[in-house]
Design a protein around this motif. Structure first.
Motif, PDB file in Angstrom:
ATOM      1  N   PRO A   1      14.140   8.739 -16.595  1.00 52.52           N
ATOM      2  CA  PRO A   1      15.003   9.835 -17.043  1.00 52.52           C
ATOM      3  C   PRO A   1      15.579  10.700 -15.927  1.00 52.52           C
ATOM      4  N   ASP A   2      15.387  10.321 -14.638  1.00 56.66           N
ATOM      5  CA  ASP A   2      15.771  11.261 -13.587  1.00 56.66           C
ATOM      6  C   ASP A   2      17.276  11.516 -13.513  1.00 56.66           C
ATOM      7  N   ARG A   3      18.062  10.458 -13.503  1.00 59.55           N
ATOM      8  CA  ARG A   3      19.506  10.679 -13.503  1.00 59.55           C
ATOM      9  C   ARG A   3      19.951  11.130 -14.900  1.00 59.55           C
ATOM     10  N   ILE A   4      19.471  10.398 -15.898  1.00 56.40           N
ATOM     11  CA  ILE A   4      19.827  10.740 -17.273  1.00 56.40           C
ATOM     12  C   ILE A   4      18.679  10.364 -18.199  1.00 56.40           C
ATOM     13  N   ALA A   5      18.365  11.266 -19.110  1.00 59.71           N
ATOM     14  CA  ALA A   5      17.323  10.998 -20.105  1.00 59.71           C
ATOM     15  C   ALA A   5      17.974  10.351 -21.319  1.00 59.71           C
ATOM     16  N   ILE A   6      17.198   9.534 -22.015  1.00 63.39           N
ATOM     17  CA  ILE A   6      17.746   8.854 -23.189  1.00 63.39           C
ATOM     18  C   ILE A   6      16.765   8.975 -24.355  1.00 63.39           C
ATOM     19  N   ALA A   7      17.307   9.295 -25.526  1.00 61.68           N
ATOM     20  CA  ALA A   7      16.470   9.367 -26.729  1.00 61.68           C
ATOM     21  C   ALA A   7      17.164   8.629 -27.863  1.00 61.68           C
ATOM     22  N   GLY A   8      16.376   8.089 -28.756  1.00 54.28           N
ATOM     23  CA  GLY A   8      16.931   7.349 -29.898  1.00 54.28           C
ATOM     24  C   GLY A   8      16.504   7.954 -31.221  1.00 54.28           C
ATOM     25  N   PHE A   9      16.529   7.133 -32.243  1.00 52.47           N
ATOM     26  CA  PHE A   9      16.137   7.616 -33.573  1.00 52.47           C
ATOM     27  C   PHE A   9      15.598   6.433 -34.369  1.00 52.47           C
ATOM     28  N   GLY A  10      14.433   6.596 -34.943  1.00 56.08           N
ATOM     29  CA  GLY A  10      13.923   5.573 -35.854  1.00 56.08           C
ATOM     30  C   GLY A  10      12.611   4.919 -35.450  1.00 56.08           C
ATOM     31  N   ASP A  11      12.204   5.114 -34.179  1.00 59.45           N
ATOM     32  CA  ASP A  11      10.950   4.521 -33.718  1.00 59.45           C
ATOM     33  C   ASP A  11      10.859   3.032 -34.022  1.00 59.45           C
ATOM     34  N   PHE A  12      11.862   2.281 -33.578  1.00 57.02           N
ATOM     35  CA  PHE A  12      11.851   0.829 -33.710  1.00 57.02           C
ATOM     36  C   PHE A  12      10.855   0.248 -32.713  1.00 57.02           C
ATOM     37  N   GLU A  13      10.432  -0.971 -32.961  1.00 60.54           N
ATOM     38  CA  GLU A  13       9.473  -1.635 -32.081  1.00 60.54           C
ATOM     39  C   GLU A  13       9.975  -1.638 -30.631  1.00 60.54           C
ATOM     40  N   VAL A  14      11.268  -1.886 -30.469  1.00 63.36           N
ATOM     41  CA  VAL A  14      11.822  -2.014 -29.130  1.00 63.36           C
ATOM     42  C   VAL A  14      11.682  -0.718 -28.322  1.00 63.36           C
ATOM     43  N   SER A  15      11.643   0.411 -29.021  1.00 59.15           N
ATOM     44  CA  SER A  15      11.552   1.681 -28.293  1.00 59.15           C
ATOM     45  C   SER A  15      10.125   1.950 -27.824  1.00 59.15           C
ATOM     46  N   ARG A  16       9.164   1.322 -28.472  1.00 59.29           N
ATOM     47  CA  ARG A  16       7.761   1.488 -28.057  1.00 59.29           C
ATOM     48  C   ARG A  16       7.428   0.540 -26.917  1.00 59.29           C
ATOM     49  N   CYS A  17       8.257  -0.478 -26.750  1.00 61.17           N
ATOM     50  CA  CYS A  17       7.946  -1.569 -25.833  1.00 61.17           C
ATOM     51  C   CYS A  17       8.781  -1.560 -24.574  1.00 61.17           C
ATOM     52  N   SER A  18       9.893  -0.858 -24.610  1.00 64.44           N
ATOM     53  CA  SER A  18      10.815  -0.924 -23.484  1.00 64.44           C
ATOM     54  C   SER A  18      10.193  -0.233 -22.267  1.00 64.44           C
ATOM     55  N   HIS A  19      10.833  -0.434 -21.151  1.00 62.24           N
ATOM     56  CA  HIS A  19      10.357   0.224 -19.938  1.00 62.24           C
ATOM     57  C   HIS A  19      11.525   0.958 -19.311  1.00 62.24           C
ATOM     58  N   PRO A  20      11.524   2.262 -19.238  1.00 70.42           N
ATOM     59  CA  PRO A  20      10.491   3.137 -19.793  1.00 70.42           C
ATOM     60  C   PRO A  20      10.538   3.159 -21.319  1.00 70.42           C
ATOM     61  N   ARG A  21       9.445   3.584 -21.917  1.00 69.34           N
ATOM     62  CA  ARG A  21       9.402   3.697 -23.387  1.00 69.34           C
ATOM     63  C   ARG A  21      10.340   4.810 -23.827  1.00 69.34           C
ATOM     64  N   LEU A  22      10.940   4.612 -25.001  1.00 68.72           N
ATOM     65  CA  LEU A  22      11.990   5.533 -25.444  1.00 68.72           C
ATOM     66  C   LEU A  22      11.488   6.695 -26.304  1.00 68.72           C
ATOM     67  N   THR A  23      11.924   7.884 -25.966  1.00 69.47           N
ATOM     68  CA  THR A  23      11.719   9.045 -26.831  1.00 69.47           C
ATOM     69  C   THR A  23      12.544   8.833 -28.097  1.00 69.47           C
ATOM     70  N   THR A  24      11.976   9.198 -29.228  1.00 69.84           N
ATOM     71  CA  THR A  24      12.666   8.914 -30.483  1.00 69.84           C
ATOM     72  C   THR A  24      12.201   9.859 -31.581  1.00 69.84           C
ATOM     73  N   VAL A  25      12.840   9.777 -32.728  1.00 71.66           N
ATOM     74  CA  VAL A  25      12.376  10.500 -33.913  1.00 71.66           C
ATOM     75  C   VAL A  25      11.756   9.480 -34.838  1.00 71.66           C
ATOM     76  N   SER A  26      10.515   9.711 -35.195  1.00 71.94           N
ATOM     77  CA  SER A  26       9.813   8.748 -36.021  1.00 71.94           C
ATOM     78  C   SER A  26       9.776   9.205 -37.472  1.00 71.94           C
ATOM     79  N   VAL A  27      10.086   8.278 -38.337  1.00 75.24           N
ATOM     80  CA  VAL A  27      10.005   8.526 -39.774  1.00 75.24           C
ATOM     81  C   VAL A  27       9.184   7.377 -40.337  1.00 75.24           C
ATOM     82  N   ASP A  28       8.275   7.646 -41.226  1.00 70.23           N
ATOM     83  CA  ASP A  28       7.443   6.564 -41.755  1.00 70.23           C
ATOM     84  C   ASP A  28       8.202   5.807 -42.839  1.00 70.23           C
ATOM     85  N   ALA A  29       8.920   4.771 -42.402  1.00 70.94           N
ATOM     86  CA  ALA A  29       9.790   4.038 -43.317  1.00 70.94           C
ATOM     87  C   ALA A  29       9.003   3.340 -44.421  1.00 70.94           C
TER      88      ALA A  29
END
Lengths: 332, 332
Positions: free
Chosen positions: A263-291
Motif C-alpha cells: 500500500p505504500d504508493r497506493i492502498a487498495i480496498a475491495g468489497f465482498g471478501d472473496f476468496e481471492v482477496s484473502r489469498c492475494s499478496h498482499p492480502r486485500l482490505t475489504t468489506v465482509s458480508v456473510d453471504a
DNA sequence: CTGTTAGCGCATTCAA
DNA sequence: TTGAATGCGCTAACAG
C-alpha cells in the motif's frame, strides 16, 4: 401409480400416502408398496401432485450472476435452509438487468412457486405488480429497499462503503478514489458509489475521485485498467476503493506489474471478501458480508412465511439487517 | 383461463392457443384475449399444461458447484442454446458427490424433465439405472466416459494434462510435481492426476511427485499450503502442475510471500483458464477449455434429441470431442 | 380459425 | 389405517 397399487394390492390413495412421509400407514403396507415401486421402477409425478394439492414445492430465486461467490454463497445458504422441507430451488440469472428479472419472473410464475427470493430492491413497475399480486411470500436480499415489497434480508451497501472510507480516513488516507462500473445497472454497485461520495463529503475531503470503467459487473482486468486511469487522472490519490474484490484484485495485480507499491504508493480496498482477496499478496482490505448467512436467514424466513400461508395465516413483513464488517488487511 | 375466455368471449381452448406462439389464431381474437389477460392479471399455469401436454419444458442440469467459473460458464452456454426454445433449466449442485447426484436425480425426475445434462461420467449404479430408464435424452459433459450413457460433449482430462506435462518438458523442466485433492471424489481431478503420471512415465522422468492436499475442490489457500509441502518434500522440483487454476493461484501467491521466484525458482501451471490466471502477476500457464462452448454444444445437441423424440424418432448417440489448448504464460 | 369432449396423474375430502 | 369419488387447470384430438 395405479400399476403400483395393483401390484401391492392397495388403492392408489394408499400408494400416494406411502410415498409421502408423515402419512398414517402401516409398516407392512408401506413395505409392500415400496417393493412394488422398486420392481416397477416407478417415479412419482410431482406435476400431477402439484395440480392436485396446489403446492408446487418450488421456490423461485433470482440472482444477478451465478458465477459470483457472493451470490452463489447466498444460494448455498438458501439451499441449506430449505433442505429437508421438500422445497426445490428454481434458479434464475438476471445478468444484473431488471428487464431480464421481469422476463424471468413471468416465466417462473407460470410454475406457481410458493415463494420468491430476489436480489436487490430495484425492479421494473411490472415486476412489482407481478410480485405484489402473486399472493406468495417475497423476500428481497442484499439491499435495504426504501419501499420493500414484503420481507427483507440485507444491509445498506452505501453505509458499508461509508464505513470503509471512514476506516481508511482513520488510517491517514486523504486522497481516496473510487472505481466502479459505468452504469447504474448494478444497483448495489451504485449504492456503494453513493456511500463513497457521502463519506468524502462528510469527512471534508473535498473532491470525489471516481473512475467509471466497463459495464457492471466489472472484471479483474477492468479493475487493472481503471486503476491506471485513476492514478493518471489524479496522481495524488493514495488509496483506491473498488466496487468489488474482483476489480480490486485486478487493480492490485496491475500495480505489481507497474511497480507501484501497495500500500505504500497506493492502498487498495475491495468489497465482498472473496476468496481471492484473502489469498492475494498482499492480502486485500475489504468489506465482509456473510453471504451464506443472508441466504440461510432468507431461507428460514421464507419457510416460516410459506408455513404461515399454508395454515391461512399471514406472516407480518419482516426486515433482517445483516451485519457487515470492514476487514483491514495488508493492502491498506 | 375460463375467466379470461369469458371476458374475451371465446372458449378456453382459444385462450390456450393465444398464449402459445405458433398456434393458428386471428390477430383480432388474440388482441381481445391479451387485453383480458392484462385486465385480469392472468398468469398461465404451466403445471396443468405439463400434465395435459406431457411436456414439462424442464431440462435438468447437474453441476458439481455453481461457484466455479468453468461450470457456470457451461451453464451459461446451455442457457444460450435453449433460449427461445421455451425450455427452462432445473439446476442442481452435486458438491462433487455421486451420492448427491443420485438424490438430486431422483428428485428432479419427479418433475419430468425432457432431457438431462450431467457433469462427468461417474455415477452410482442406481443413478445409471434411473438415467437409462428415464426415456429422455441424456448428455454427459466435461469428460469422455468409457461407457457413455448416451450422448457426450467433453474431452479427456488425462490427455489434456499429459499435453501440459509434455509442454513443460519441452521447455526444459525435468522435476515436475502435481498438486491435487486427497480423494477421487472429483473425478476430473483424478483423471488429471492420471494424465500427469502417464506423462511422467512416458517421458522417462522417473518418480512421480504428487501432493494430495484437502478434499476436492481444493481451494486457493490449500494450493498455497500444498506448494510448500511439495517443495519441502522434493526440493529439486522445478515445476508444479495444479489440478485447477484456483490452487495454482494460491500456490503462486504463497511463492510470492516466501520469496520463491516464479518461474525461476519454480514454475507453476494450472488448469481451466480462470479469470484469475489471466490477471495474476505473473500470468498463469494453464490448460484452456471452452466451457461456454461445451454448454452451447450440449444444449444444441439436447434440443435436437428432444425434438427427435417429440417426433417419435430417436437421435443416435453422439460424442462431441471438445478441443483443449495449453496456454503458456509467464509462470512457466 | 374456433369449439367440444375428454383426460393427463395425482391428492383432497369424506366415509368407513 | 384404508378406500371411493372428485377435481385441480390445462391441452390433445377431433369436428366444424
Amino acid at each position: 401409480m395405479a400399476d403400483v397399487a395393483e401390484r401391492a394390492g392397495v388403492s392408489t390413495m394408499t400408494v400416494s400416502r406411502a410415498l409421502k412421509k408423515g402419512s398414517p400407514i402401516s409398516d407392512e403396507t408401506r413395505r409392500r408398496i415400496m417393493a412394488a415401486v422398486d420392481e416397477l421402477g416407478y417415479v412419482l409425478d410431482q406435476t400431477a401432485g402439484t395440480l392436485s394439492s396446489k403446492r408446487s414445492g418450488f421456490v423461485a430465486t433470482l440472482i444477478p450472476s451465478i458465477n459470483n461467490s457472493n451470490f452463489s454463497d447466498t444460494v448455498r445458504g438458501i439451499s441449506e435452509a430449505i433442505e429437508g422441507s421438500g422445497l426445490q430451488l428454481l434458479l434464475g440469472r438476471t445478468d444484473y438487468l431488471v428487464e431480464k428479472e421481469e422476463t424471468l419472473l413471468e416465466s417462473m410464475l407460470t410454475r406457481r412457486p410458493e415463494g420468491i427470493l430476489l436480489t436487490g430492491g430495484s425492479h421494473t413497475p411490472r415486476s412489482r405488480r407481478l410480485l405484489e399480486s402473486a399472493g406468495i411470500p417475497i423476500i428481497e436480499t442484499w439491499d435495504l429497499p426504501e419501499k420493500p415489497i414484503e420481507h427483507v434480508v440485507g444491509f445498506s451497501n452505501a453505509a458499508a462503503t461509508r464505513a470503509l472510507v471512514h476506516d481508511l480516513f482513520a488510517r491517514g488516507y486523504r486522497n481516496i478514489g473510487f472505481i466502479g462500473g459505468t452504469s447504474n445497472r448494478d444497483t448495489r454497485g451504485a449504492d456503494r458509489r453513493v456511500g463513497y461520495s457521502q463519506a468524502i463529503a462528510e469527512l471534508g475531503l473535498g473532491q470525489s475521485r471516481i473512475i467509471s470503467f466497463g459495464s457492471p459487473p466489472i472484471s479483474m482486468e477492468q479493475g487493472g485498467e481503471a486503476i491506471v486511469q485513476l492514478v493518471t487522472q489524479w496522481p495524488e490519490v493514495d488509496a483506491a476503493i473498488c466496487v468489488s474484490d474482483l476489480s480490486a484484485f485486478g487493480a492490485l495485480m496491475e500495480c505489481h506489474r507497474r511497480g507501484w507499491a501497495v500500500p505504500d504508493r497506493i492502498a487498495i480496498a475491495g468489497f465482498g471478501d472473496f476468496e481471492v482477496s484473502r489469498c492475494s499478496h498482499p492480502r486485500l482490505t475489504t468489506v465482509s458480508v456473510d453471504a451464506v448467512e443472508i441466504g440461510r436467514t432468507a431461507g428460514h424466513l421464507l419457510l416460516r412465511a410459506i408455513e404461515a400461508r399454508r395454515e391461512g395465516r399471514l406472516a407480518p413483513p419482516e426486515t433482517s439487517m445483516m451485519p457487515f464488517r470492514v476487514i483491514q488487511r495488508e493492502s491498506t
